[in-house]
Design an enzyme around this catalytic site. Structure first.
Site, short mmCIF file in Angstrom:
data_model
loop_
_atom_site.label_atom_id
_atom_site.label_comp_id
_atom_site.label_asym_id
_atom_site.label_seq_id
_atom_site.Cartn_x
_atom_site.Cartn_y
_atom_site.Cartn_z
N ASP A 1 0.85 -1.20 0.00
CA ASP A 1 0.00 0.00 0.00
C ASP A 1 0.89 1.25 0.00
OD1 ASP A 1 0.77 -0.63 2.68
OD2 ASP A 1 -0.80 0.67 3.47
N GLU A 61 -0.06 -0.76 5.89
CA GLU A 61 1.03 -0.24 6.70
C GLU A 61 0.94 1.27 6.81
OE1 GLU A 61 4.87 1.14 8.13
OE2 GLU A 61 3.95 1.69 6.23
ZN LIG Z 1 6.79 2.20 4.07
#
Ligand SMILES: [Zn+2]
Length: 380
Positions: A67, A127
């Protein structure tokens, strides 16, 4: 396996958290072709991938995320952020540095490695966001199955000037907060009939800035308070407002526990803020890898490629290392930090190739009986 082509394919997936946009399918396809068993562990619409091959120990795991953060003002980008444009020997696009090209470099290194040694990859799609349904949720599952690795190598950007010049062996923890002070609205010419919350909020922020949390450690900067905004939203010039709100963040080192620090913040606000609301969010404690042997092994493996021993550092933002470090030693090594999260994020093609060589050297030195196919052995 060409790490540049693979990097481009990944950048072309607009995988802004929480969207996967096909990114993990690309990783999965390549890992399957390399003989890995892949398992999708999706939670609450977040895509996660766990892949492994080989049995026994020592097991090395590569940790990463597909992501990316939003592009910001897209009109400011020189090349479209999800096109994977190559220009001036550089690859441009959101996620180039953080951290799609590092994933591509690691996959490409795996393709050149001959080993039956146990390897795994833990790639999440959560994340950059709240990080609630990614790595944090996968680790207990791996622990249950006795699949916790002996070392986790994370491909977050860590380099300052040249790839391989810096490793991160820890990161500071983080708390964010919102303080709202309440008063009584009224005419500025009759302050005796009002209660202005602004001076109380300012006094409280000053106390928070001045508070001697700690002086830092050999590996960490001092714990620091920083205000990020103060808002009243008052359009009138002759009204004392009813409330004022501040937002802030604290980056903490290993001398602090986030939960204890929250108590300190509460009592400081209690002293000066008057009638107030305080909302605190803990994003994680600081972590520090203290396994000197493994750190040294990785440093030496990098030195074989770059000619210089990398520095070790704990600076920068939080990463999933904060979750993984509760289970095994974590070392982070990736591309240049310079353009991460910025408009015109980019990495040089040379750096992607160099990172691949670095990963290959680390794999080679960490895993017994591994060799490199199709070229001279790097570490002979
Ligand atoms: Zn990163």
């Amino acid at each position: 396996m060409d790490p540049i082509k693979l990097s481009q394919d990944l950048i072309r997936c607009p995988s802004i958290t929480p969207h996967n946009a096909g990114a993990l399918e690309i990783v999965e396809k390549h890992l399957t072709s390399l003989g890995f068993t892949c398992e999708r562990l999706d939670f609450e619409g977040i895509a996660n991938l766990y892949a492994q091959k080989g049995a026994g120990r020592p097991r090395l795991c590569f940790g990463g995320h597909t992501d990316v953060v939003p592009v910001g003002a897209e009109n400011l980008w020189t090349a479209s952020p999800f096109q994977g444009t190559i220009k001036d020997e550089k690859l441009w696009g959101r996620g180039a540095a953080d951290m799609k090209c590092a994933i591509a470099a690691f996959l490409s290194a795996l393709a050149d490695l001959k080993t039956e040694a146990p390897l795994s990859l833990l790639i999440t799609g959560d994340e950059e966001g709240e990080a609630l349904h990614g790595t944090q949720r996968l680790l207990p599952l791996l622990a249950e199955r006795n699949l916790i690795p002996d070392l986790c190598l994370i491909g977050e950007p860590t380099a300052l000037k040249e790839v391989g010049d810096t490793l991160k062996i820890g990161r500071r923890g983080s708390i964010t907060g919102q303080l709202t002070c309440f008063g009584k609205q009224g005419h500025i010419a009759y302050p005796q009939n009002t209660d202005n919350p602004i001076p109380r909020l300012l006094a409280c922020l000053q106390d928070l800035y001045a508070y001697p949390f700690d002086e830092g450690t050999e590996m960490f900067e001092p714990t620091r308070f920083e205000a990020t905004s103060i808002d009243v939203g008052n359009l009138a010039t002759n009204i004392i407002p009813q409330k004022v709100e501040a937002r802030f963040g604290i980056r903490l080192n290993t001398l602090q526990k986030a939960e204890d620090l929250c108590e300190v913040l509460k009592s400081l606000c209690q002293k000066t803020a008057g009638k107030h609301d305080l909302h605190l969010t803990i994003h994680g404690d600081a972590y520090l890898t203290e396994d000197k042997e493994k750190i040294h092994l990785v440093q030496k493996a990098i030195e074989k490629v770059t000619g210089a021993l990398p520095a070790i550092s704990t600076t920068g933002g939080t990463t999933d290392g904060r979750f993984i470090s509760a289970y095994c030693p974590v070392i982070e090594c990736g591309l240049l930090e310079k353009t991460m999260h910025q408009v015109d994020e980019h990495v040089s093609l040379k750096d992607i190739h160099q990172l691949k060589e670095i990963y290959l050297s680390i794999l080679h030195d960490f895993l017994p009986d591994s060799s490199t196919s199709g070229r001279e052995n790097l570490t002979d």
